[in-house]
Design a protein around this motif. Structure first.
Motif, mmCIF file in Angstrom:
data_model
loop_
_atom_site.group_PDB
_atom_site.id
_atom_site.type_symbol
_atom_site.label_atom_id
_atom_site.label_comp_id
_atom_site.label_asym_id
_atom_site.label_seq_id
_atom_site.Cartn_x
_atom_site.Cartn_y
_atom_site.Cartn_z
ATOM 1 N N ARG A 148 14.170 39.862 -66.458
ATOM 2 C CA ARG A 148 13.280 40.973 -66.797
ATOM 3 C C ARG A 148 13.949 42.320 -66.667
ATOM 4 N NH1 ARG A 148 8.051 38.587 -63.751
ATOM 5 N NH2 ARG A 148 7.656 36.963 -65.269
ATOM 6 N N ARG A 149 15.138 42.357 -66.123
ATOM 7 C CA ARG A 149 15.803 43.641 -65.966
ATOM 8 C C ARG A 149 17.140 43.615 -66.668
ATOM 9 N NH1 ARG A 149 19.709 44.535 -62.411
ATOM 10 N NH2 ARG A 149 20.395 42.852 -61.095
ATOM 11 N N ARG A 150 17.685 44.774 -66.862
ATOM 12 C CA ARG A 150 18.999 44.908 -67.478
ATOM 13 C C ARG A 150 20.014 45.232 -66.406
ATOM 14 N NH1 ARG A 150 18.639 42.462 -72.255
ATOM 15 N NH2 ARG A 150 16.971 43.313 -73.507
ATOM 16 N N VAL A 151 21.232 44.856 -66.674
ATOM 17 C CA VAL A 151 22.347 45.125 -65.780
ATOM 18 C C VAL A 151 23.205 46.193 -66.447
ATOM 19 C CG1 VAL A 151 24.435 44.119 -64.784
ATOM 20 C CG2 VAL A 151 22.316 42.797 -64.820
ATOM 21 N N THR A 152 23.659 47.168 -65.696
ATOM 22 C CA THR A 152 24.495 48.231 -66.237
ATOM 23 C C THR A 152 25.872 47.678 -66.581
ATOM 24 O OG1 THR A 152 23.324 49.875 -64.925
ATOM 25 C CG2 THR A 152 25.487 50.507 -65.781
ATOM 26 N N CYS A 153 26.343 47.978 -67.773
ATOM 27 C CA CYS A 153 27.662 47.530 -68.213
ATOM 28 C C CYS A 153 28.737 48.224 -67.378
ATOM 29 C CB CYS A 153 27.875 47.856 -69.691
ATOM 30 S SG CYS A 153 29.539 47.470 -70.296
ATOM 31 N N PRO A 154 29.638 47.464 -66.734
ATOM 32 C CA PRO A 154 30.686 48.094 -65.930
ATOM 33 C C PRO A 154 31.792 48.711 -66.783
ATOM 34 C CG PRO A 154 30.987 45.727 -65.922
ATOM 35 C CD PRO A 154 29.697 46.006 -66.651
ATOM 36 N N GLY B 270 32.517 47.676 -51.705
ATOM 37 C CA GLY B 270 32.621 46.429 -52.448
ATOM 38 C C GLY B 270 31.949 46.516 -53.805
ATOM 39 N N ARG B 271 30.795 47.143 -53.874
ATOM 40 C CA ARG B 271 30.083 47.312 -55.143
ATOM 41 C C ARG B 271 30.904 48.168 -56.108
ATOM 42 N NH1 ARG B 271 24.688 45.749 -54.573
ATOM 43 N NH2 ARG B 271 24.241 45.141 -52.442
ATOM 44 N N ARG B 272 31.513 49.226 -55.575
ATOM 45 C CA ARG B 272 32.356 50.094 -56.402
ATOM 46 C C ARG B 272 33.574 49.330 -56.920
ATOM 47 N NH1 ARG B 272 36.615 52.151 -54.854
ATOM 48 N NH2 ARG B 272 36.132 52.191 -52.646
ATOM 49 N N LYS B 273 34.207 48.551 -56.044
ATOM 50 C CA LYS B 273 35.391 47.781 -56.453
ATOM 51 C C LYS B 273 35.046 46.746 -57.517
ATOM 52 C CE LYS B 273 37.817 48.210 -52.017
ATOM 53 N NZ LYS B 273 38.275 47.454 -50.831
ATOM 54 N N LEU B 274 33.885 46.108 -57.408
ATOM 55 C CA LEU B 274 33.460 45.157 -58.441
ATOM 56 C C LEU B 274 33.336 45.859 -59.792
ATOM 57 C CD1 LEU B 274 30.727 43.103 -56.549
ATOM 58 C CD2 LEU B 274 32.832 42.174 -57.545
ATOM 59 N N ALA B 275 32.641 46.984 -59.811
ATOM 60 C CA ALA B 275 32.450 47.721 -61.064
ATOM 61 C C ALA B 275 33.783 48.175 -61.644
ATOM 62 C CB ALA B 275 31.522 48.915 -60.831
ATOM 63 N N GLU B 276 34.687 48.644 -60.787
ATOM 64 C CA GLU B 276 36.008 49.077 -61.256
ATOM 65 C C GLU B 276 36.805 47.921 -61.847
ATOM 66 O OE1 GLU B 276 37.721 50.935 -57.797
ATOM 67 O OE2 GLU B 276 36.569 52.779 -58.091
ATOM 68 N N ALA B 277 36.521 46.695 -61.405
ATOM 69 C CA ALA B 277 37.213 45.506 -61.916
ATOM 70 C C ALA B 277 36.501 44.917 -63.140
ATOM 71 C CB ALA B 277 37.321 44.460 -60.816
ATOM 72 N N GLY B 278 35.434 45.582 -63.611
ATOM 73 C CA GLY B 278 34.718 45.102 -64.791
ATOM 74 C C GLY B 278 33.678 44.044 -64.500
ATOM 75 N N ILE B 279 33.263 43.919 -63.239
ATOM 76 C CA ILE B 279 32.222 42.973 -62.843
ATOM 77 C C ILE B 279 31.020 43.771 -62.361
ATOM 78 C CG2 ILE B 279 31.594 41.113 -61.252
ATOM 79 C CD1 ILE B 279 34.586 40.414 -61.111
ATOM 80 N N ALA B 280 29.879 43.551 -62.981
ATOM 81 C CA ALA B 280 28.678 44.290 -62.587
ATOM 82 C C ALA B 280 28.231 43.822 -61.206
ATOM 83 C CB ALA B 280 27.563 44.080 -63.595
ATOM 84 N N PRO B 281 28.108 44.756 -60.265
ATOM 85 C CA PRO B 281 27.657 44.368 -58.923
ATOM 86 C C PRO B 281 26.182 44.007 -58.932
ATOM 87 C CG PRO B 281 27.906 46.745 -59.071
ATOM 88 C CD PRO B 281 28.382 46.181 -60.379
#
Length: 164
Positions: free
Chosen positions: A121-127, A90-101
């Motif tokens: 306080r943290r950064r999210v990786t750009c999908p 599910g996390r992989r599919k979110l990232a592949e769809a351009g949504i950061a998990p």
């Protein structure tokens, strides 16, 4: 006949259609008795989730189409759903769809989720490009479980599933 569990695992989430209910972790249990009755237990992502009515209807329709005549859909609120229940697929599919998990489970292991006021306080990786130089634009995205972020490297906006 395909098992009721296998059928239920193919039903897509109406708000995140790239994920199945199983990917999202809201499909808790599927049981079949000797008479062919099926009971599906689901947990909403949050107690007021407006998609639950559609999820119930989609599960019911999929199971009926697969030949199951007696189908019950039950909602279980405890324990409450958490983003920890989103599997690696599910996390992989979110990232592949351009949504950061949501962040990895190991970053948030144990205890209650801390509540902080002010900027994150943290950064999210750009999908889109994989950069870590990102910023939250709005705590509220297209659904209650997502926030709107932007990548400072590629300048593309993206949604991020909030950790719960």
């Amino acid at each position: 006949m395909v098992s009721a569990r296998e059928v239920a695992e193919t039903v897509a989430d109406p708000e995140l259609p790239m994920l199945t209910l199983a990917d999202l972790g809201i499909l808790r249990e599927v049981t079949e008795d000797e008479d062919g009755a099926v009971v599906v237990t689901i947990t909403p992502t949050y107690s007021g989730c407006p998609a639950m009515e559609v999820i119930r209807a989609d599960l019911y329709a999929a199971l009926r189409a697969a030949g199951y005549a007696d189908v019950q859909i039950r909602t279980l609120l405890s324990p409450a759903w958490t983003t920890d229940w989103i599997g690696e697929s599910g996390r992989r599919k979110l990232a592949e769809a351009g949504i950061a998990p949501p962040g990895p489970v190991r970053e948030r292991a144990g205890g209650p989720v801390p509540v902080t006021l002010g900027p994150p306080r943290r950064r999210v990786t750009c999908p889109n490009c994989g950069a870590h130089d990102t910023e939250e634009l709005s705590r509220f995205g297209s659904t209650a479980c997502k926030a709107l972020w932007r990548c400072d490297a590629c300048r593309e906006p993206f949604e991020h599933v909030k950790e719960l």
